[in-house]
Structures are given as C-alpha cells and as structure tokens.
Design an enzyme around this catalytic site. Structure first.
Site, PDB file in Angstrom:
ATOM      1  N   GLU A 408       0.807  -1.214   0.000  1.00 10.04           N
ATOM      2  CA  GLU A 408       0.000   0.000   0.000  1.00 10.04           C
ATOM      3  C   GLU A 408       0.846   1.273   0.000  1.00 10.04           C
ATOM      4  O   GLU A 408       0.485   2.261  -0.646  1.00 10.04           O
ATOM      5  CB  GLU A 408      -0.968   0.003   1.192  1.00 10.04           C
ATOM      6  CG  GLU A 408      -2.137  -0.968   1.064  1.00 10.04           C
ATOM      7  CD  GLU A 408      -1.774  -2.434   1.311  1.00 10.04           C
ATOM      8  OE1 GLU A 408      -0.646  -2.694   1.801  1.00 10.04           O
ATOM      9  OE2 GLU A 408      -2.600  -3.318   1.035  1.00 10.04           O
ATOM     10  N   ALA A 432     -10.336  -0.042   3.312  1.00  9.77           N
ATOM     11  CA  ALA A 432      -9.779   1.044   4.128  1.00  9.77           C
ATOM     12  C   ALA A 432      -8.976   0.496   5.305  1.00  9.77           C
ATOM     13  O   ALA A 432      -8.040   1.132   5.786  1.00  9.77           O
ATOM     14  CB  ALA A 432     -10.903   1.943   4.630  1.00  9.77           C
ATOM     15  N   HIS A 477     -12.274  -5.721   7.974  1.00  4.81           N
ATOM     16  CA  HIS A 477     -12.935  -5.371   6.717  1.00  4.81           C
ATOM     17  C   HIS A 477     -14.108  -4.450   7.013  1.00  4.81           C
ATOM     18  O   HIS A 477     -15.117  -4.486   6.324  1.00  4.81           O
ATOM     19  CB  HIS A 477     -13.448  -6.617   5.983  1.00  4.81           C
ATOM     20  CG  HIS A 477     -12.361  -7.545   5.549  1.00  4.81           C
ATOM     21  ND1 HIS A 477     -11.845  -8.520   6.366  1.00  4.81           N
ATOM     22  CD2 HIS A 477     -11.686  -7.632   4.386  1.00  4.81           C
ATOM     23  CE1 HIS A 477     -10.898  -9.172   5.720  1.00  4.81           C
ATOM     24  NE2 HIS A 477     -10.779  -8.656   4.519  1.00  4.81           N
TER      25      HIS A 477
END
Ligand code: TPP
Length: 675
Positions: A408, A432, A477
């Site tokens: 990321e 996210a 999640h």
C-alpha cells in the site's frame, strides 16, 4: 584499511579534461559550502545544518553521468554535491539555510537541503526517511507509460534501505523494469547506528532479489562512480530497467549540527577515512594529470570562497519569510451559500452504488486521458474484489489500469511520482482497513507536497477505498478512516452515498488539483440504488445535500448512515417528528453554511456516523456547532456512533449490537426532540 589506487582514467570514460575540472570545481564548492554552513551554525546565525562533506564524489560524479535536460532527480538531504552539480545556485541554497522568504525550495518552510525545483525536475523532498523511493518509481512509471525520455535518479543513506518504502519501490521498479537508478550513499552510520546494526548482509546484493544489477563501489572515487553510473544510465536509457549502486563513503561532520559524533565514533576512525578524502584525492589527480596547475587550483579555491562569501551576505540580508498560511491547498474551496432546499431530482438508469463506481471510472478514464487506475486486483479480467474496476484494463489498456504488488505504501507513493510527472492517478486501496501502511505516504507526502514546496508542486490524485461495516467484514474489513484523514491539512475528503453522487463527486475530485480521499461506503455497494445520470453531472466539493427538509431537529450524517437516516426520518414522521436530514457528502471542506442554516431552523442536532464516537468526525461537528451556533441550540448536541470498540466484531449478532441502525437513530431523535 587499505585504500586502492585509482586505476581509471577520465578520458577512457569519455570525460573531457574540462568536464573533470568542472567536476572538481563542484566538489570543492560543496565542501566549502559545508564548511561555511557549519561555521554559520556555530556562530548562531543559522539554527540547523546538514553536512555533505565526504560524500562529494558519489554525489557530484553521479549527476555528471545524467542528462540535466531530461532526467529527474530525487536527492536526499545530504546531497549538497548532487544539488550543486544539477545547477542549484549557492545563493538559493543559502536562502534555504537562512529559511528566507525567497528560498525557492520551500519559502523557508522546510529544514535546509530539502531539494525541490519544478522546472528542473527535482521533486520536493520531505524529511521522512525512505519515502522518496516510491516517488521515483512513480515518475519512471509515468515516463514509461507515455514513452517519454528520462532516467530517474534517487538517493538515500544506507539507513533508508531498512525502510519498507525502499523494498516496495525496488520491487516495483524490478517488476516493471523501470528507468530508475537507486544510489545508496553508505556512510557507515545512520545517525549513531553503525551499518552492522542496520543492514543484514550487503545492500548491493539485494538488487538480485529485485531483478536488477547491484554494484558495490568506492563512493569516494569520482571516476569509479562515473563509470558505474554510465552503466546504470545506459541500461535505463536502453529500456533495460533499474539499477542499484551502493557507494561506500563517510561523512566528516556529525550527522547534523545537532549531533555529537564523539559519542559513537573515534577520531582515529574519522582520520582514517580522511586519508581517502574525495576532494583531496581529486585535487591530486587533477594536478598529476596536469589538468590544472597548483596555482590555478588555488585561484579556483579563492574564487569559490569569494562567491560563497557574497552569497552568504546576500542571503542573510534577504527578507524574512512571513507567510505560514498559503498553499495548504492549490484550490481553496470557499463556502457557498447555505443549501436550504432539496436537490433537483436526477434522471437516469436505476443502478446500485458499485455499478455507479464502475461506470464513473469508465467515464472519467474516457474523458481524461492522463488518468491511471491501479491497485491490488484492479487490473485484468477480475476488475477488483468488488468489481469497481471491471473492464477498465480491457477498454483502456494495461498501461492505464493495472495491478500493483500488495504494497500500500508504494501504491500511494508511486501515485505521488505519477502526479509529479503530470498524470492524474486514481489509486485504489482494496479495503480502508489496509490503508494504514500508506498512512505515512498520505499524511507526510501526498498532503504536504503543495505546502512544503510553497505551491511549486502539487499532488492531484483521488485515493479510492471502500470503508465501513455492516457487511460482517469483522475487525479488518469494516473500519472507518475518515477522521484520520479529515484531520490532515492538505487533503480533501468525500463520502458519496448515492449513485449520482458517486459520479458527481468523482468528476469533481478528478478535476481538483488537490489530493482527494474518496471513501466509498461498501455497505451501500449493493444496497443503495438510485438513478445514474447520463452526460455531464458534477457535484461540487464542499456542498452538502439536504435529503429531507424538516423543522424539529437536524440529523447530520454521511455514507451508509445517510441511507439509514433516510429510513429513520420516515419512521420519525409517523411519530410526528419532522426531522431535517443532511448528507454531508464532503467532510473536508465542510459545508458549514448549510449546517448553520439548518441549526438556526431546528435548534436540535443529532450527529450519526459508524466510526467511533470518541474523537470521531462528529466531535468536530459538535465542537463547531457549539462554538459558532450555541445561541441557536435548544438541546445538547447528541451523537450516535460506534462506542470505543475496534470496528465491528464478526460473530452473528455481535455486529448488529453495535452497528448504528434506523431504529437507533429514531430512538436518539425522539429523545432529542423531547428535550
Ligand atoms: C522515517 C524516519 N525515521 C527516523 C527519522 C530520523 N532520522 C533522520 S536521519 C536518520 C538516519 C538516516 O541515516 P541514513 O539513511 O543512513 O542516511 P545518512 O543521514 O547517514 O546520510 C534518522 C533515523 C526520519 N527522519 N525518518
């Protein structure tokens, strides 16, 4: 320690006599500048300096192998020699040292030696070790995508190779065989940490694992540096990919003016390295080779010293920096008039939110040829774990929509480089919950590029990520991240909750010159359905939408909760409570006039979000209302949000116990209306 005799001759490397003399002149200038800077610091005239003494050969000779007209450089804070060789004027460097208004790198906002020059393709640097590497890769990726000329030089100390950003960038450069040259100036210490406590094995050897050649060289020998750089540059220009150069060197001053190097290294050790001082040995070479006489060299030294003395006088007398406010954003969005009515209904095919995301991305990529979409699983036939990017690769090519490694920080870091090179990146973070490794790149890099370069660079990008709970995603999640990013100056943050807003906000975000966090409530991906407007449809950043007009209380919310609050206001109506529902859509900038007008009308406010209540986004809303609209309130401001829990637990029933829902909104609203 045995220092090897130099075996190379400059003419064999294609260097003219004049070029070698010039190289020496720059090395000498770097050394003399360093001496002046430390003297200025000791005299109390500048608070902080970073030295380059000892590193001149690796820095200056590297740059001599590049093409100053097309290549890009990302030198780190110790690279005075590289900066001078690239063409930075000593006066400009001293203006930065004195942190003066006319410092062309940051206008006095950054510490000295944080290089930046938009015209000469020197991308603005931060102080965060290692973050520059993914930027270099992103620039190279942009050049490769466009078939543009140019090699990207990026440097750092050996300590920086312990950072994840370095490994992620090396991997990415290797995967795409990009024209990047990683130069590691191994000066044996990262502040006080010796390299044997810093690096396992040999840095140059790591190149093999990233599919590129690695060279370990004497970084104090300018001709060896030049020869190695020639090989690396040749490979990069021929499309043969990246290279890694580890240059053994040493710094003669302490880490910075704030460091006491006597605490971790001996005078004997420093003296030993001084026997291979690159400036001294280069001077010997020049005289032995009869490129200059000793008298000419002395005259050159005097000339350099005079020039620096004049630059110091001029820089010290220059006007002080006096503007801490500008360039946080490239485009400041001024608050508009308050929204006081419902929006005109939009027309279009009824679709769900994820289809709207996919269609909007298709439209945006079609409209703006400089957009790039990338992230984990986004390319190929899969088109993302939620299908947000379905058929983009097929339609626009793998060059414009592609998979990235599972990394990321480098997804966002390379986007920074792409933006610097003129692209409009739309990186996707798959969930996210997994944006946290990129936090540093987003907060320290993306958000600060404009401010730290005093508006010379900007960093337009749209970071898309699905967030939030309500889908049994469990702890990893279903996190909400808006409060982290709304807190950061330099970022804009939006949360669409309808298919039409997805399109309208995405177009606004892509056209905006600032970085925008585009947070997609994944609970709504399939749940929220609505018309998807065909043709031009733009929702300006910073404008809320009133979903229901009412007079008894105001519900402020966004994302999935806007949907649930929509259900709740219907239930409230049945109970005779006339609630106004505001979907903020844009968390930063915030549409304060619309909130204020509503509070003036209803005098009661319920804030709803699924992020944690404590220091959540609602805390800021509550504070602003209390601060600026207190006289209008008839009741305390209430919040309905996630208690202090780490996101939503998985097991059947557990998530339902804490996920805010329409009944809960009704309960809070009824209580507030009665107050
Ligand atoms: C991410 C990060 N961690 C820590 C620091 C504090 N820091 C500044 S310089 C430095 C050492 C860097 O050493 P190296 O990369 O070898 O470069 P050198 O300064 O020796 O040239 C550290 C730890 C920082 N700036 N950034």
């Amino acid at each position: 320690m045995e220092w090897m005799r130099r075996e190379l001759h400059h003419r064999d490397l294609g260097l003219t006599d004049d070029q070698v003399v010039d190289m020496y002149r720059v090395m000498l200038t770097a050394r003399k500048m360093d001496d002046r800077m430390f003297a200025l610091n000791r005299q109390g005239r500048v608070p902080f300096v970073v030295g380059s003494s000892g590193h001149e050969a690796i820095q200056v000779a590297s740059i001599f192998a590049l093409d100053r007209d097309v290549d890009w450089i990302l030198p780190y804070y110790r690279d005075m020699g590289a900066a001078l060789a690239w063409g930075f004027e000593p006066l400009d460097i001293f203006l930065a040292t004195f942190a003066k208004r006319d410092d062309p790198m940051s206008g006095g906002r950054q510490l000295p030696n944080h290089w930046s020059d938009v015209d000469r393709r020197v991308f603005t640097q931060s102080s965060t070790i290692g973050t520059q590497y993914p930027h270099a890769v992103g620039i190279a990726q942009a050049l490769a995508t466009d078939g543009r000329e140019g090699v990207v030089f990026v440097s750092g100390g050996e300590g920086s190779t312990s950072e994840g950003d370095w490994h992620e960038a090396m991997n990415c450069a290797g995967i795409h065989q990009l024209p990047v040259i990683f130069v590691i100036e191994n000066n044996q210490y990262a502040i006080s940490v010796p390299s044997h406590d810093e690096v396992a094995g040999c840095i140059a050897d790591r190149a093999k694992g990233y599919a590129m050649p690695g060279w370990l060289i004497d970084g104090n020998d300018p001709l060896e540096v030049y020869r190695t750089m020639q090989m690396a540059v040749g490979r990069a220009r021929a499309g043969e990919g990246p290279s890694l150069i580890e240059a053994e060197t040493y710094r003669y001053y302490a880490h910075t003016s704030d460091d006491d190097d006597r605490l971790y290294r001996s005078r004997e050790e420093v003296d030993e390295w001084r026997r291979n001082d690159p400036v001294v040995t280069m001077r010997q070479y020049i005289i032995e080779e009869r490129l200059m006489t000793a008298a000419e060299e002395l005259a050159m030294t005097e000339q350099v010293e005079d020039m620096l003395a004049r630059a110091v006088v001029e820089a010290e007398a220059a006007p002080e920096s006096d503007d801490p406010y500008s360039n946080v954003y490239v485009r400041v969005i001024e608050p508009g008039p308050a929204v006081t009515s419902l929006e005109e209904p939009v027309e279009g095919e009824e679709v769900n939110l994820i289809t709207a995301v996919n269609r909007s991305l298709h439209e945006v990529m079609d409209r703006f040829p400089d957009t790039l979409v990338f992230g984990e699983d986004v390319g190929g036939r899969k088109g993302g774990v939620f299908k947000a990017t379905e058929r983009l690769s097929e339609r626009f090519g793998e060059d414009r929509c592609f998979n990235t490694p599972l990394a990321e920080a480098s997804i966002i870091g390379s986007a920074v480089g792409m933006a610097a090179a003129g692209k409009r990146p739309l990186p996707e973070i798959q969930f996210a919950d997994y944006i946290h490794p990129a936090f540093d790149q987003i907060v320290s890099e993306v958000a600060r590029v404009a401010y730290r370069s005093n508006g010379k660079w900007n960093c337009p990008m749209v970071i898309r990520t699905p967030f939030g709970g309500g889908i049994h995603g469990a702890l990893y999640h279903s996190q909400s991240v808006e409060a982290f990013y709304a807190h950061v100056p330099g970022l804009k943050v939006v949360v669409p909750s309808t298919p039409a807003d997805v399109k309208g906000l995405l177009f606004s975000a892509v056209e905006d010159p600032d970085p925008v966090m585009f947070l997609e409530p994944k609970k709504l991906y399939r749940l929220a359905k609505g018309p998807y407007p065909a043709g031009e449809h733009v929702v300006p950043l910073g404008r809320a939408a009133i979903r229901r007009l009412g007079s008894d209380l105001t519900i402020l919310t966004y994302g999935a909760m806007a949907h649930f609050a929509g259900e709740a206001v219907g239930l409230l109506e049945e109970r005779g409570i006339d609630a106004e529902l505001i979907d903020l859509r844009s968390l930063k900038p915030l549409d304060w006039p619309t909130i204020e007008a509503s509070v003036q009308k209803t005098s009661r406010v319920l804030i709803v979000h699924e992020d944690n209540e404590f220091v959540g986004y609602g805390a800021e809303l509550a504070a602003q209302i209390a601060d600026k609209a207190f006289e209008w309130l008839d009741a305390p401001i209430r919040r309905y949000a996630l208690p202090d829990l780490p996101a939503f637990p998985y097991a059947n029933g557990l998530e339902e116990m804490v996920y805010p829902n329409p009944e809960g909104i009704v309960e809070h609203a009824v209580e507030l209306a009665k107050y």
